[in-house]
Write an enzyme that holds these catalytic residues in place. Structure first.
Site, PDB file in Angstrom:
ATOM      1  N   CYS A  19       0.834  -1.202   0.000  1.00 51.49           N
ATOM      2  CA  CYS A  19       0.000   0.000   0.000  1.00 51.49           C
ATOM      3  C   CYS A  19       0.869   1.253   0.000  1.00 51.49           C
ATOM      4  O   CYS A  19       0.610   2.201  -0.747  1.00 51.49           O
ATOM      5  CB  CYS A  19      -0.930  -0.013   1.208  1.00 51.49           C
ATOM      6  SG  CYS A  19      -2.099   1.373   1.238  1.00 51.49           S
ATOM      7  N   CYS A  35      -6.143  -3.554   7.037  1.00 49.15           N
ATOM      8  CA  CYS A  35      -7.344  -2.714   6.959  1.00 49.15           C
ATOM      9  C   CYS A  35      -8.520  -3.438   6.320  1.00 49.15           C
ATOM     10  O   CYS A  35      -9.660  -3.260   6.742  1.00 49.15           O
ATOM     11  CB  CYS A  35      -7.035  -1.415   6.220  1.00 49.15           C
ATOM     12  SG  CYS A  35      -6.537  -1.596   4.494  1.00 49.15           S
TER      13      CYS A  35
END
Length: 361
Positions: free
Chosen positions: A109, A205
């Site tokens: 990410c 997440c």
């Protein structure tokens, strides 16, 4: 200190809705930067997770970020980066587990979203800097930009940032690198931020319940095939429930009885088997890593003494690193390390400075 370009003090602030990025925005805003706040919309909660607790990208997170931006009187936008996140992070996460590896999607990410996609958007908006709430430091030594550990070692995130390039480091600010976490919360409380007491996000997440296997089954629509647990000699010990449910070093959740503690040592994708072994058999004194990125040096010309971390929460260990090809390094440890895991990152340090890192293969 970071080499701040005083002629271009326009910054794009990545705001997750959490306290860290909010305080980072406050610090940069107070430093007379022209600031734009933004949140990256990376996935649809209903498509990927069971619960919205301890995640980012929820509607509550966006609203928290928006309120902080309004408090600071800065423009605020939500950017739809879902396609890029699916390709570079979620699909890579799935592929790694199906290949018997254990990935770290936070590294992907940062690499592809925060410091590539968001960096590109910053350029389009005329922003010289991207600002995030990471706990790390950037310094310029007159020759190279260096990535360094945060002052608060308990929160240091330099490990997940090792893939940053010189160009990205030049155009990035980490305002929290010099602060303790307690000070960050103090600043948030003093300024009345709605998220001042918000807990830190946990786990991945898009898999906040920690059940990676169930996520993989929901996401892919697959039912992963059962196979055999075997020992190092090839003797069958039981039946596993699909290789994606296991990682090197794992003990819990094996579902078999044995006369002593036993752990996952290896995952054989081709034969759909999971190799189990005693704890003493999990140690190795070397690894090979590829897809490397070097920060403090252009290349490693000769064996270099470093300390190395083989996972985020791992204690650094003394080692010697040798670059064996353009995109590969060999790391040899002074003392054998437990459960070196394919797919994880090895990150190299000299003191507080990140030398670089790569993916364990």
């Amino acid at each position: 200190m970071t080499d701040i370009n005083s002629n271009n003090k326009k910054a794009l602030i990545a705001m997750s809705g959490g306290v860290d990025s909010s305080v980072a925005a406050k610090i940069i805003n107070d430093a007379s930067f022209e600031c734009i706040g933004c949140t990256m919309k990376l996935y649809d909660n209903d498509d990927t997770v069971l619960s919205k607790d301890n995640t980012c990208c929820s509607l509550d997170d966006v609203e928290d970020a928006r309120q902080v931006a309004a408090n600071l009187k800065m423009p605020y936008y939500v950017f739809n980066f879902k396609d890029g996140f699916k390709e570079h992070v979620i699909d890579s996460f799935v592929k790694a587990y199906e290949s018997g590896k254990t990935p770290n999607p936070c590294i992907l990410c940062n690499r592809y979203m925060k410091f590539e996609k968001l960096y590109q958007r910053a350029r389009e908006l005329g922003c010289y800097y991207v600002v995030t709430g990471h706990y790390a430091r950037i310094e310029y030594d007159g020759n190279r930009y260096l990535l360094k550990k945060a002052i608060d070692k308990s929160k240091d995130q330099s490990y997940v940032l090792y893939s940053m390039t010189q160009e990205q480091l030049k155009h990035t600010l980490f305002p929290l690198g010099e602060l303790e976490k307690t000070k960050v919360r103090e600043i948030a409380t003093k300024n009345g931020f709605v998220n001042s007491n918000k807990p830190d996000s946990q786990d991945i997440c898009f898999v906040p319940d920690g059940d990676y296997a169930s996520f993989l089954e929901r996401y892919t629509g697959k039912k992963y095939e059962e196979g055999h647990f075997i020992d190092c000699a090839g003797n069958m010990l039981g039946t596993h429930k699909g290789i994606v449910r296991y990682t090197v070093g794992q003990r819990k959740g094996l579902g078999i009885s044995y006369n002593e503690p036993i752990y996952v040592k290896d995952i054989d994708v081709k034969n759909n088997t999971v190799v189990l072994a005693r704890d003493s058999e999990l140690y190795s004194d070397r690894l090979i890593a590829n897809d490397i990125n070097l920060i403090s040096v252009d290349k490693i010309d000769k064996p270099m003494e470093v300390t190395a971390k083989i996972r985020y929460r791992h204690t650094e260990a003394k080692a010697t690193v040798t670059q064996i090809s353009e995109d590969e390094i060999e790391v040899v440890f002074k003392e054998p390390q437990r459960a070196i895991t394919k797919g994880q990152a090895v990150v190299l340090y000299q003191g507080d400075i990140v030398v670089g890192g790569g993916t364990i293969c």
